[in-house]
Design a protein around this motif. Sequence first.
Motif, PDB file in Angstrom:
ATOM      1  N   ARG A 151      -5.413  10.264   4.095  1.00 30.11           N
ATOM      2  CA  ARG A 151      -6.414  11.230   3.657  1.00 30.11           C
ATOM      3  C   ARG A 151      -7.812  10.641   3.630  1.00 30.11           C
ATOM      4  O   ARG A 151      -8.799  11.340   3.773  1.00 30.11           O
ATOM      5  N   MET A 152      -7.878   9.316   3.349  1.00 28.85           N
ATOM      6  CA  MET A 152      -9.198   8.727   3.199  1.00 28.85           C
ATOM      7  C   MET A 152      -9.586   7.890   4.399  1.00 28.85           C
ATOM      8  O   MET A 152     -10.515   7.086   4.326  1.00 28.85           O
ATOM      9  N   GLY A 153      -8.856   8.072   5.499  1.00 31.97           N
ATOM     10  CA  GLY A 153      -9.219   7.403   6.723  1.00 31.97           C
ATOM     11  C   GLY A 153      -8.747   5.962   6.830  1.00 31.97           C
ATOM     12  O   GLY A 153      -9.179   5.231   7.705  1.00 31.97           O
ATOM     13  N   TYR A 154      -7.840   5.534   5.951  1.00 30.95           N
ATOM     14  CA  TYR A 154      -7.289   4.184   6.080  1.00 30.95           C
ATOM     15  C   TYR A 154      -6.166   4.196   7.098  1.00 30.95           C
ATOM     16  O   TYR A 154      -5.507   5.221   7.318  1.00 30.95           O
ATOM     17  N   ASP A 155      -5.910   3.019   7.696  1.00 27.79           N
ATOM     18  CA  ASP A 155      -4.761   2.868   8.584  1.00 27.79           C
ATOM     19  C   ASP A 155      -3.523   2.682   7.713  1.00 27.79           C
ATOM     20  O   ASP A 155      -3.427   1.724   6.934  1.00 27.79           O
ATOM     21  N   VAL A 156      -2.564   3.617   7.795  1.00 27.97           N
ATOM     22  CA  VAL A 156      -1.418   3.603   6.882  1.00 27.97           C
ATOM     23  C   VAL A 156      -0.594   2.329   7.036  1.00 27.97           C
ATOM     24  O   VAL A 156      -0.242   1.676   6.051  1.00 27.97           O
ATOM     25  N   ALA A 157      -0.346   1.923   8.308  1.00 30.31           N
ATOM     26  CA  ALA A 157       0.477   0.732   8.536  1.00 30.31           C
ATOM     27  C   ALA A 157      -0.114  -0.484   7.827  1.00 30.31           C
ATOM     28  O   ALA A 157       0.586  -1.225   7.136  1.00 30.31           O
ATOM     29  N   SER A 158      -1.420  -0.676   7.975  1.00 31.47           N
ATOM     30  CA  SER A 158      -2.051  -1.849   7.360  1.00 31.47           C
ATOM     31  C   SER A 158      -1.941  -1.812   5.845  1.00 31.47           C
ATOM     32  O   SER A 158      -1.663  -2.819   5.201  1.00 31.47           O
ATOM     33  N   ARG A 159      -2.147  -0.630   5.283  1.00 37.34           N
ATOM     34  CA  ARG A 159      -2.086  -0.537   3.822  1.00 37.34           C
ATOM     35  C   ARG A 159      -0.660  -0.776   3.316  1.00 37.34           C
ATOM     36  O   ARG A 159      -0.457  -1.400   2.281  1.00 37.34           O
ATOM     37  N   VAL A 160       0.335  -0.266   4.084  1.00 41.45           N
ATOM     38  CA  VAL A 160       1.733  -0.510   3.672  1.00 41.45           C
ATOM     39  C   VAL A 160       2.020  -2.001   3.707  1.00 41.45           C
ATOM     40  O   VAL A 160       2.642  -2.560   2.808  1.00 41.45           O
ATOM     41  N   ILE A 161       1.505  -2.685   4.760  1.00 37.59           N
ATOM     42  CA  ILE A 161       1.725  -4.134   4.855  1.00 37.59           C
ATOM     43  C   ILE A 161       1.070  -4.848   3.680  1.00 37.59           C
ATOM     44  O   ILE A 161       1.659  -5.705   3.039  1.00 37.59           O
ATOM     45  N   TYR A 162      -0.166  -4.460   3.373  1.00 42.44           N
ATOM     46  CA  TYR A 162      -0.866  -5.119   2.256  1.00 42.44           C
ATOM     47  C   TYR A 162      -0.255  -4.770   0.904  1.00 42.44           C
ATOM     48  O   TYR A 162      -0.526  -5.438  -0.088  1.00 42.44           O
ATOM     49  N   GLY A 163       0.548  -3.718   0.876  1.00 42.58           N
ATOM     50  CA  GLY A 163       1.220  -3.373  -0.387  1.00 42.58           C
ATOM     51  C   GLY A 163       2.337  -4.341  -0.735  1.00 42.58           C
ATOM     52  O   GLY A 163       2.705  -4.483  -1.893  1.00 42.58           O
ATOM     53  N   ALA A 164       2.896  -5.012   0.290  1.00 43.68           N
ATOM     54  CA  ALA A 164       4.038  -5.896   0.057  1.00 43.68           C
ATOM     55  C   ALA A 164       3.721  -7.042  -0.914  1.00 43.68           C
ATOM     56  O   ALA A 164       4.462  -7.264  -1.866  1.00 43.68           O
ATOM     57  N   PRO A 165       2.609  -7.800  -0.683  1.00 41.62           N
ATOM     58  CA  PRO A 165       2.329  -8.871  -1.651  1.00 41.62           C
ATOM     59  C   PRO A 165       2.139  -8.340  -3.067  1.00 41.62           C
ATOM     60  O   PRO A 165       2.587  -8.978  -4.038  1.00 41.62           O
ATOM     61  N   THR A 166       1.521  -7.165  -3.202  1.00 43.06           N
ATOM     62  CA  THR A 166       1.335  -6.597  -4.537  1.00 43.06           C
ATOM     63  C   THR A 166       2.693  -6.338  -5.190  1.00 43.06           C
ATOM     64  O   THR A 166       2.932  -6.712  -6.340  1.00 43.06           O
ATOM     65  N   ALA A 167       3.585  -5.692  -4.408  1.00 44.42           N
ATOM     66  CA  ALA A 167       4.893  -5.358  -4.960  1.00 44.42           C
ATOM     67  C   ALA A 167       5.634  -6.619  -5.398  1.00 44.42           C
ATOM     68  O   ALA A 167       6.207  -6.665  -6.493  1.00 44.42           O
ATOM     69  N   LEU A 168       5.599  -7.650  -4.549  1.00 51.51           N
ATOM     70  CA  LEU A 168       6.317  -8.876  -4.902  1.00 51.51           C
ATOM     71  C   LEU A 168       5.680  -9.557  -6.102  1.00 51.51           C
ATOM     72  O   LEU A 168       6.378 -10.097  -6.967  1.00 51.51           O
ATOM     73  N   ALA A 169       4.339  -9.524  -6.178  1.00 53.88           N
ATOM     74  CA  ALA A 169       3.663 -10.128  -7.330  1.00 53.88           C
ATOM     75  C   ALA A 169       4.117  -9.432  -8.606  1.00 53.88           C
ATOM     76  O   ALA A 169       4.408 -10.085  -9.619  1.00 53.88           O
ATOM     77  N   VAL A 170       4.214  -8.101  -8.545  1.00 53.23           N
ATOM     78  CA  VAL A 170       4.646  -7.362  -9.725  1.00 53.23           C
ATOM     79  C   VAL A 170       6.095  -7.722 -10.069  1.00 53.23           C
ATOM     80  O   VAL A 170       6.424  -8.059 -11.203  1.00 53.23           O
ATOM     81  N   GLY A 171       6.968  -7.670  -9.062  1.00 52.91           N
ATOM     82  CA  GLY A 171       8.392  -7.927  -9.307  1.00 52.91           C
ATOM     83  C   GLY A 171       8.617  -9.313  -9.868  1.00 52.91           C
ATOM     84  O   GLY A 171       9.267  -9.483 -10.901  1.00 52.91           O
ATOM     85  N   LEU A 172       8.059 -10.330  -9.188  1.00 50.76           N
ATOM     86  CA  LEU A 172       8.307 -11.703  -9.623  1.00 50.76           C
ATOM     87  C   LEU A 172       7.580 -11.997 -10.926  1.00 50.76           C
ATOM     88  O   LEU A 172       8.133 -12.614 -11.838  1.00 50.76           O
ATOM     89  N   GLY A 173       6.326 -11.537 -11.024  1.00 46.61           N
ATOM     90  CA  GLY A 173       5.546 -11.806 -12.239  1.00 46.61           C
ATOM     91  C   GLY A 173       6.204 -11.205 -13.465  1.00 46.61           C
ATOM     92  O   GLY A 173       6.447 -11.893 -14.464  1.00 46.61           O
ATOM     93  N   ALA A 174       6.528  -9.899 -13.367  1.00 43.14           N
ATOM     94  CA  ALA A 174       7.104  -9.226 -14.535  1.00 43.14           C
ATOM     95  C   ALA A 174       8.438  -9.858 -14.907  1.00 43.14           C
ATOM     96  O   ALA A 174       8.732 -10.069 -16.091  1.00 43.14           O
ATOM     97  N   MET A 175       9.251 -10.205 -13.890  1.00 41.31           N
ATOM     98  CA  MET A 175      10.563 -10.753 -14.216  1.00 41.31           C
ATOM     99  C   MET A 175      10.483 -12.177 -14.748  1.00 41.31           C
ATOM    100  O   MET A 175      11.335 -12.598 -15.528  1.00 41.31           O
ATOM    101  N   SER A 176       9.447 -12.932 -14.343  1.00 35.54           N
ATOM    102  CA  SER A 176       9.279 -14.266 -14.931  1.00 35.54           C
ATOM    103  C   SER A 176       9.027 -14.123 -16.421  1.00 35.54           C
ATOM    104  O   SER A 176       9.634 -14.826 -17.242  1.00 35.54           O
ATOM    105  N   ILE A 177       8.144 -13.195 -16.776  1.00 34.09           N
ATOM    106  CA  ILE A 177       7.842 -12.983 -18.194  1.00 34.09           C
ATOM    107  C   ILE A 177       9.096 -12.522 -18.927  1.00 34.09           C
ATOM    108  O   ILE A 177       9.478 -13.061 -19.972  1.00 34.09           O
ATOM    109  N   ALA A 178       9.773 -11.520 -18.334  1.00 34.93           N
ATOM    110  CA  ALA A 178      10.956 -10.966 -18.990  1.00 34.93           C
ATOM    111  C   ALA A 178      12.045 -12.026 -19.138  1.00 34.93           C
ATOM    112  O   ALA A 178      12.694 -12.122 -20.185  1.00 34.93           O
ATOM    113  N   SER A 179      12.237 -12.868 -18.096  1.00 30.53           N
ATOM    114  CA  SER A 179      13.283 -13.888 -18.175  1.00 30.53           C
ATOM    115  C   SER A 179      12.960 -14.897 -19.262  1.00 30.53           C
ATOM    116  O   SER A 179      13.843 -15.316 -20.015  1.00 30.53           O
TER     117      SER A 179
END
Lengths: 315, 322, 360
Positions: free
Chosen positions: A88-116
């Motif tokens: 909708r805002m003129g971004y390339d979807v593929a690139s944004r999906v790729i850049y979403g991966a590090p964010t997702a992993l940071a959230v998953g690993l970060g949150a679980m480190s704290i929780a563990s």
Amino acid sequence: MSDQTITAHPPSSAKPARRPVKGIWRQGWQRFARSRTGMLGLILVLLVVATAVVGPFVAPFDPQDQSPMIDPGAKAPPSWVHPLGTDRMGYDVASRVIYGAPTALAVGLGAMSIASLIGVLVGGFAGYRGGTTDEVLMRFTDFFLVIPMFVVILAVIRLLGVAVVNTPFESVPYLNLGVIILLIGVFSWAPIARMTRAEFLRLKNQEFVEAARCIGATSGDILFRHILPNALPSLVVIVALGIGGAVLAEAMIGFLGFGDPAAVSWGQLLYFNYEALKVAPWASLSPGVAIFITVLGFNLLADGLTDAFNPRAKR
Amino acid sequence: MRIFVFLTRRMIFAALLMLGVSAAIFFLVNSIGNPIELMMAETPGMTGEVIDRMKAYYGLDHPPMTRYLLWLSRIAQLDFGTSIVYNQPVGSLIVTWGWQTLKIQLPAILIALAIAILFGVTAARRQHSRSDFAVMATALLGQSLPAFFLGILLIFIFSYSLDWLPSYGAYSTRNPLWGSPTLDALWHMVLPVAMLTFFNTATLTLLMRSNMVDVLKSDFIAAMRASGIPERRVIYVHALRAAFIPMLTYLGLLIGLMLGTAPVTESVFTWPGLGYLYISAIHQLDYPVIMGASAVIAFMLICTTLLTDVIYVLIDPRISLE
Amino acid sequence: MSSLATAKPTAAMSIDDRSMLTPPVHDLVRVENLRIQFPPWNAPVRIIEDVSFQVRAGETMGIVGESGSGKTLSSLAILNLLPPPARITGGRIMFDGEDLAAKSQGEMQKLRGRRLAMVFQNPGYSLNPLMTVGAQLGEILKVHEKMPRSMALQRVEELFRLVGITDPGSRLSQYPHEMSGGMKQRVCIARALLCNPALVLADEPTTALDVTIQAQILDLFEDLKARFGMSMIFVTHDMGVVARIADRITVMYAGQVCETGDKHAIFARPSHPYTQALLASTPRIDRRYAIDGEGRRERLPTVGRAVAPGQSLGGGCRFAGRCPEAAPECSRLVPQAAAIEPGRVVHCLKRGSAGVASHD
């Protein structure tokens, strides 16, 4: 069970060779390798990790690059230049999906480190000490199990967003994302604590621990060299599940529009493009599929780990 | 008699839990700043005097501890205050919107339970067969498919592509379907209920299957078969009952999860439920609604746990009431 | 009450003159060349291979063997209740002139609990933990005898008294977890006898119990056998227990029958090398044994050489790998039944059995 009893060993004339003693991890890995779901999970997780690590170097567009707005225009269907179209805002979807991966992993690993960390400390202490300590800590854990974490996190994020305006905190990079990770972690340790407690209770009275105590091992020795390593396999399973859960929680927060504006996250991509689902479905469905693959990967991984370390739990 | 003692104890514990949870929510939210000040920060042209008057009006001019006790004493009288945005009592807002939430969540859990029993038992009886594998694979996939994304897929397929079902709301604003408001409401429920059902079914089926596999291997089932009890009764009465008991805990957690993620699932369908009310309150910083709705969601969660405990005692004679 | 006392009608006596091995006495059960396999079906691995034995009306057959010898599977096979994926792939199980192996599950369901009954090894696990014992046992009567509830409970109470349960009336409304292990086993025995069965299968019914309770339960079995006159298959690994309870004995090793015969004959003159080793390894109170070869005390004899479990399921005599008398052909040829005395059969090439190379 039947496999073991009926497998015909090749008749060997020599006396049976002594099998090398295998550690719990090596045995686990051998069983894991045989679990089809587990291997599929591992492949999916590795795929996500690879995307997160290599992705930013190969992504065709910068995540903040809105120039496609001019050339194919917003909401353009997939093409050779934009394999997943533009949003909708003129971004390339593929690139944004790729850049979403590090964010997702940071959230998953970060949150679980704290929780563990919290979960193992609370659960381990409760299970090892027992008695009143156990009772009090477990009631405390129950309490965290019934707090509607999602509801609280949304309120905190929203209010925090207002509160930091015109304060030095405003310029802290990824402050919102950090708080989201922290809160997901703080609200997901209860199951880990329960599992740790159960494992510690089970292990602390086993003979090898008694034996260690008899030869004068210190509490620290017993806890960290005898009990914790044996509790780890079960914990690994629940942490793997938790990573998937944390990724999902962040995606939902993003989908509701409470994500970190500075970070590229799949949930937020959905939030920005959901309104245009009818005209540009690729922009909503692609990040959705990415979330699905990641969560599926970690869930299958956990399934395989259960096969590997706790085969009796299934079957 | 012992059951009443047990019930009282559990209820006292639930009340304490509720107290703790409400305090946690209250202080977490309030620790960030005075809600009225935060709210007004987004409204341009607010003078300090107006803010002070607003604070006094909503009883937010006291220190946090006093405010918490005040809020608690009001909630105890079922007075949740007045919504800033809607200018209506929060209590009645919660009842109207909460009803819409129950309307989709209750059917979803019941349908899911029925499907889980059917497929879980079938898969367990044919363990390692092709149908077992199919059930397991579908459930594993379903477990990982986020409910809200499933909702988006459902809307994309059934509303936008096929144009069979409505994509938002609980009823049509103008012409109700087939001229009947009831049918119209049911028609709107289909997709949200389908989404929640699918979300619940996956895990329940996996659990049902693994519990059933365990129970079917137990000696007492073999003994019942050896006593000539018809297979149908063995499976659907005796084994099912035994396999169902460990599922209760999870069922409670699942209802909690469904309630807790209602803000997301209801946003997908713009469903006028408690979760949606909550989200719009947060967006607009409608403080009384935020506090009231989160307290009610927490209350429902605690009631679910309490109910689970009670049902356990009723159906499992091995649990002592001490 | 009345139906308990009436004797069961006996089926017409079948005289099998083809067989020289079976004496012309009425056999209630005749297991003939029973084979049980696990998948894959084409693999030559059989968990039970060509097992045959007979149980006469009113007698107790003791089946002895170590764990994994297939005694439990054989008794479950008689009820047609093999745990999947195990399957009967050959042989017949004749009961009252009918082949149980060929019957449908529906037909078997009508026989189980009524004509055939079973007592399981662990009384703690074999009762439904969620039902009162009265309700569980009453349900069986309701299924088989279409008895109304009150009558069924009366009958259960009566059987509770017969199996020596104190205060049987109030026990009816108890749950299994409120009872001791011995009491639960008495309930299980009462369950087996509810419909006055012709055959009771008892699978290690004393193994999970304390030694003193074991003795009581064995007494009870003897008493009930005299009172009900049913046949019994008593599966155990304990030579002492069979010595007491059985009339005849079948010794099994790794899914094959070693020998069958009268109890006294087998204890007096064990023929098969495995039976001999088994009896020799039973400790005796009048001897002193050495621990690890110390002093001049005698060593307790053991069954020689432990063998990897899978290997012993190959062709030939499965005991060959541990047998002190094994000859090369023993691991190739499967020993067939050889009559060595009246009513006594042994499967051993060294005792005159014919050998058959393969069974396919």
